[in-house]
Design a protein around this motif. Structure first.
Motif, PDB file in Angstrom:
ATOM      1  N   UNK A 126      -4.046   3.690   1.109  1.00  0.00           N
ATOM      2  CA  UNK A 126      -3.669   3.909   2.660  1.00  0.00           C
ATOM      3  C   UNK A 126      -4.916   4.313   3.865  1.00  0.00           C
ATOM      4  N   UNK A 127      -5.947   4.055   3.213  1.00  0.00           N
ATOM      5  CA  UNK A 127      -7.126   3.880   4.173  1.00  0.00           C
ATOM      6  C   UNK A 127      -7.101   1.990   4.248  1.00  0.00           C
ATOM      7  N   UNK A 128      -6.572   1.350   3.018  1.00  0.00           N
ATOM      8  CA  UNK A 128      -6.934  -0.497   2.812  1.00  0.00           C
ATOM      9  C   UNK A 128      -5.580  -0.576   4.154  1.00  0.00           C
ATOM     10  N   UNK A 129      -4.852   0.395   4.296  1.00  0.00           N
ATOM     11  CA  UNK A 129      -3.536  -0.035   5.318  1.00  0.00           C
ATOM     12  C   UNK A 129      -4.112   0.871   6.784  1.00  0.00           C
ATOM     13  N   UNK A 130      -5.070   1.214   6.753  1.00  0.00           N
ATOM     14  CA  UNK A 130      -5.356   1.962   7.928  1.00  0.00           C
ATOM     15  C   UNK A 130      -4.242   3.000   8.635  1.00  0.00           C
ATOM     16  N   UNK A 131      -3.786   3.110   7.070  1.00  0.00           N
ATOM     17  CA  UNK A 131      -3.172   4.112   8.004  1.00  0.00           C
ATOM     18  C   UNK A 131      -3.576   5.798   8.314  1.00  0.00           C
ATOM     19  N   UNK A 145       1.090  -1.243  -0.253  1.00  0.00           N
ATOM     20  CA  UNK A 145       0.017  -0.423  -0.124  1.00  0.00           C
ATOM     21  C   UNK A 145       1.167   1.388  -0.037  1.00  0.00           C
ATOM     22  N   UNK A 146       2.175   1.760   0.662  1.00  0.00           N
ATOM     23  CA  UNK A 146       2.542   2.193   1.176  1.00  0.00           C
ATOM     24  C   UNK A 146       3.547   2.810  -0.421  1.00  0.00           C
ATOM     25  N   UNK A 147       3.958   1.528  -1.151  1.00  0.00           N
ATOM     26  CA  UNK A 147       4.605   1.876  -2.185  1.00  0.00           C
ATOM     27  C   UNK A 147       3.642   2.355  -2.869  1.00  0.00           C
ATOM     28  N   UNK A 148       2.519   1.709  -3.296  1.00  0.00           N
ATOM     29  CA  UNK A 148       1.652   1.939  -4.292  1.00  0.00           C
ATOM     30  C   UNK A 148       1.158   4.571  -4.118  1.00  0.00           C
ATOM     31  N   UNK A 149       0.528   3.947  -3.210  1.00  0.00           N
ATOM     32  CA  UNK A 149       0.789   5.438  -2.447  1.00  0.00           C
ATOM     33  C   UNK A 149       1.463   6.626  -2.958  1.00  0.00           C
ATOM     34  N   UNK A 150       3.211   5.955  -2.565  1.00  0.00           N
ATOM     35  CA  UNK A 150       3.957   7.088  -2.929  1.00  0.00           C
ATOM     36  C   UNK A 150       4.052   7.124  -4.645  1.00  0.00           C
ATOM     37  N   UNK A 151       4.236   6.046  -4.944  1.00  0.00           N
ATOM     38  CA  UNK A 151       4.267   5.748  -6.378  1.00  0.00           C
ATOM     39  C   UNK A 151       3.249   7.027  -7.314  1.00  0.00           C
ATOM     40  N   UNK A 152       2.041   7.224  -6.740  1.00  0.00           N
ATOM     41  CA  UNK A 152       0.912   7.859  -6.626  1.00  0.00           C
ATOM     42  C   UNK A 152       0.750   8.708  -6.588  1.00  0.00           C
ATOM     43  N   UNK A 192      11.002  16.033 -19.042  1.00  0.00           N
ATOM     44  CA  UNK A 192      11.124  14.951 -17.997  1.00  0.00           C
ATOM     45  C   UNK A 192      10.423  14.617 -16.312  1.00  0.00           C
ATOM     46  N   UNK A 193       9.658  15.808 -15.761  1.00  0.00           N
ATOM     47  CA  UNK A 193       8.881  16.073 -14.910  1.00  0.00           C
ATOM     48  C   UNK A 193       8.242  14.612 -15.580  1.00  0.00           C
ATOM     49  N   UNK A 194       7.311  14.933 -16.930  1.00  0.00           N
ATOM     50  CA  UNK A 194       6.523  13.715 -17.600  1.00  0.00           C
ATOM     51  C   UNK A 194       7.020  12.604 -18.032  1.00  0.00           C
ATOM     52  N   UNK A 195       7.853  13.117 -18.770  1.00  0.00           N
ATOM     53  CA  UNK A 195       8.644  11.178 -18.291  1.00  0.00           C
ATOM     54  C   UNK A 195       8.643  10.127 -17.744  1.00  0.00           C
ATOM     55  N   UNK A 196       8.481  11.173 -16.189  1.00  0.00           N
ATOM     56  CA  UNK A 196       8.585   9.707 -15.120  1.00  0.00           C
ATOM     57  C   UNK A 196       7.368   9.803 -14.431  1.00  0.00           C
ATOM     58  N   UNK A 197       6.129  10.403 -15.262  1.00  0.00           N
ATOM     59  CA  UNK A 197       4.792  10.216 -15.330  1.00  0.00           C
ATOM     60  C   UNK A 197       4.026   9.222 -15.607  1.00  0.00           C
ATOM     61  N   UNK A 198       4.848   8.969 -17.263  1.00  0.00           N
ATOM     62  CA  UNK A 198       4.752   7.987 -18.166  1.00  0.00           C
ATOM     63  C   UNK A 198       5.387   6.519 -17.235  1.00  0.00           C
ATOM     64  N   UNK A 199       6.105   6.709 -17.283  1.00  0.00           N
ATOM     65  CA  UNK A 199       7.421   5.969 -16.403  1.00  0.00           C
ATOM     66  C   UNK A 199       6.690   5.399 -15.277  1.00  0.00           C
ATOM     67  N   UNK A 200       5.772   6.108 -14.227  1.00  0.00           N
ATOM     68  CA  UNK A 200       5.275   5.168 -13.238  1.00  0.00           C
ATOM     69  C   UNK A 200       4.373   4.859 -13.614  1.00  0.00           C
ATOM     70  N   UNK A 201       3.024   5.666 -14.744  1.00  0.00           N
ATOM     71  CA  UNK A 201       1.803   5.192 -14.456  1.00  0.00           C
ATOM     72  C   UNK A 201       2.440   3.292 -15.634  1.00  0.00           C
ATOM     73  N   UNK A 202       3.357   3.536 -16.387  1.00  0.00           N
ATOM     74  CA  UNK A 202       3.827   2.131 -16.663  1.00  0.00           C
ATOM     75  C   UNK A 202       3.860   1.229 -15.629  1.00  0.00           C
ATOM     76  N   UNK A 203       5.041   1.477 -15.130  1.00  0.00           N
ATOM     77  CA  UNK A 203       5.456   0.576 -13.689  1.00  0.00           C
ATOM     78  C   UNK A 203       4.250  -0.050 -13.299  1.00  0.00           C
ATOM     79  N   UNK A 204       3.405   0.818 -12.376  1.00  0.00           N
ATOM     80  CA  UNK A 204       2.215   0.368 -11.532  1.00  0.00           C
ATOM     81  C   UNK A 204       1.914  -0.815 -12.704  1.00  0.00           C
TER      82      UNK A 204
END
Ligand SMILES: [Cu+2]
Lengths: 286, 107
Positions: A199-204, A67-74, A114-126
């Motif tokens: 984060x709700x799913x993880x009760x955080x 959950x933390x990983x997903x939340x951080x990526x998002x 390059x920020x948007x490159x990162x957005x593309x990368x994060x979306x594909x990664x997830x």
């Protein structure tokens, strides 16, 4: 085969919609094809890495690592989109001008790109890491039609992305960057709302009221349209209160950010397009 | 108002963690959930533990109560769910939707 195709289609579609909006928002910027292609390549490599370490990620942080990983990526994607939206509001005029200056080297767009490159990368990664894990399981189970299913899924998902892209290109140029900027704002807000859900799913985080409304009778989250709207505007058939808070905070923050730091996105986008980008003072902005 | 919201955001997680929540267990075997029907209390926050006894990964997912979490082979995960209003909520295994189906009944 069709089961494989369907799952791959859904995941590819989710990533493709984000890539599409990014591609539209960077219309006219030189070398953006390389940036987007590079983002996709990075994302695929990242997805393989994430899938390899999925067990370790899941076990981390006393069981809520996933959950933390997903939340951080998002959240990372939200920040980068947010930065771009605010950057666009002050530099959109240059960008629109450079669209006309054919062959002109665009130095200015590079940092935001390059920020948007990162957005593309994060979306594909997830989304990609889910596909990798799924295919790994299928391979272990000896499913047939794996490659065909994968190919059909990828082709189908990217086709919808391309259709949306060419649909967006039909927006008249003077409204184009206003429209894509708003799409980026809603995209970011939806991603933030998804992060809150993890984060709700993880009760955080507290829910602040579960299922504030229920529109699943009208459009369920599980349907393809529901999933598309989930990515595009953050649609959720049964949102929790905290998701609405995160959604609203991002929309308001980005609206205020563009007003305060850049002047309204509409002005920035419309002016150069309607006034033929020839005004000499525009060069000074660079 | 904004300052209040920010303060609330930081303060509330502490409250949320403090209480104990009842746990329910689902087991995945041969890409099927056991049990396929899980009765849970309505209007209560619960925790669901999903044990994957298969040698392949699975994703515990529900659009009805909006949760998704990957369960690696021969391991388990826990997710917090609800409080749910009384009713039926479907869940499934995203990687084997043809067999991995189940219903959560909140009452
Ligand atoms: Cu997904």
């Amino acid at each position: 085969m069709w089961g494989i195709a369907l799952l791959v289609f859904r995941e590819v579609l989710e990533a493709a919609l984000i890539v599409t909006i990014v591609a539209a928002a960077t219309r006219g910027v030189a070398r953006r094809g390389w940036f987007i292609g590079g983002g996709i390549g990075l994302g695929v490599s990242g997805a393989l890495l994430v899938a390899t370490f999925a067990g370790a990620i899941a076990g981390a942080a006393s069981g809520v690592g996933q959950e933390l990983f997903n939340a951080c990526v998002l959240f990372a994607a939200v920040l980068m989109i947010g930065w771009h939206v605010i950057w666009m509001s002050s530099h959109g005029r240059e960008l629109a001008q450079h669209m006309k200056a054919v062959g002109g080297a665009v130095q200015t767009g590079a940092s935001s790109l390059s920020l948007l490159l990162a957005v593309v990368a994060l979306a594909v990664l997830r989304e990609g890491s889910e596909v990798v894990l799924f295919l790994y399981g299928m391979m272990a189970g000896g499913a047939d039609g794996l490659v065909r299913g994968l190919a059909i899924g990828i082709a189908g998902g990217s086709t919808v992305g391309f259709l949306l892209y060419f649909g967006l290109l039909r927006i008249p140029l003077r409204y184009f960057f206003t429209a894509t900027n708003w799409m980026l704002v809603l995209l970011a807000a939806g991603l933030a709302s998804s992060a809150a859900r993890y984060l709700v799913q993880a009760n955080l985080l507290p829910e602040l009221g579960s299922q504030i409304w229920d529109s699943s009778w009208l459009l369920s989250d599980g349907s393809v349209l529901g999933k598309m709207l989930h990515i595009l505007i953050g649609y959720d058939a049964r949102p929790s209160g905290i998701q609405l808070v995160f959604y609203a905070v991002v929309v308001i923050a980005l609206m205020l950010g563009t007003r305060l730091l850049g002047g309204s996105p509409r002005q920035a986008a419309v002016r150069p397009a309607s006034k033929a980008a020839a005004a000499p003072e525009l060069d000074a902005v660079v | 108002m904004k300052r209040f919201l920010i303060a609330a955001l930081f303060a509330l997680p502490l409250v949320a963690i403090a209480t104990e929540v009842p746990m329910f267990t689902l087991t995945i075997k041969d890409h099927r959930y056991q049990p396929t029907t899980l009765k849970v209390p309505a209007d209560t926050k619960i925790k669901i533990k999903v044990i994957n006894n298969d040698s392949t990964p699975e994703e515990f997912e529900s659009s009805d109560f909006s949760r998704e979490k990957i369960v690696m082979p021969n391991s388990s995960i826990e997710v917090f769910v609800g409080p749910l209003k009384a009713g039926e909520y479907k869940f499934f295994g995203d990687f084997h939707q043809d067999t991995a189906q189940g219903v959560l009944i909140a009452e």
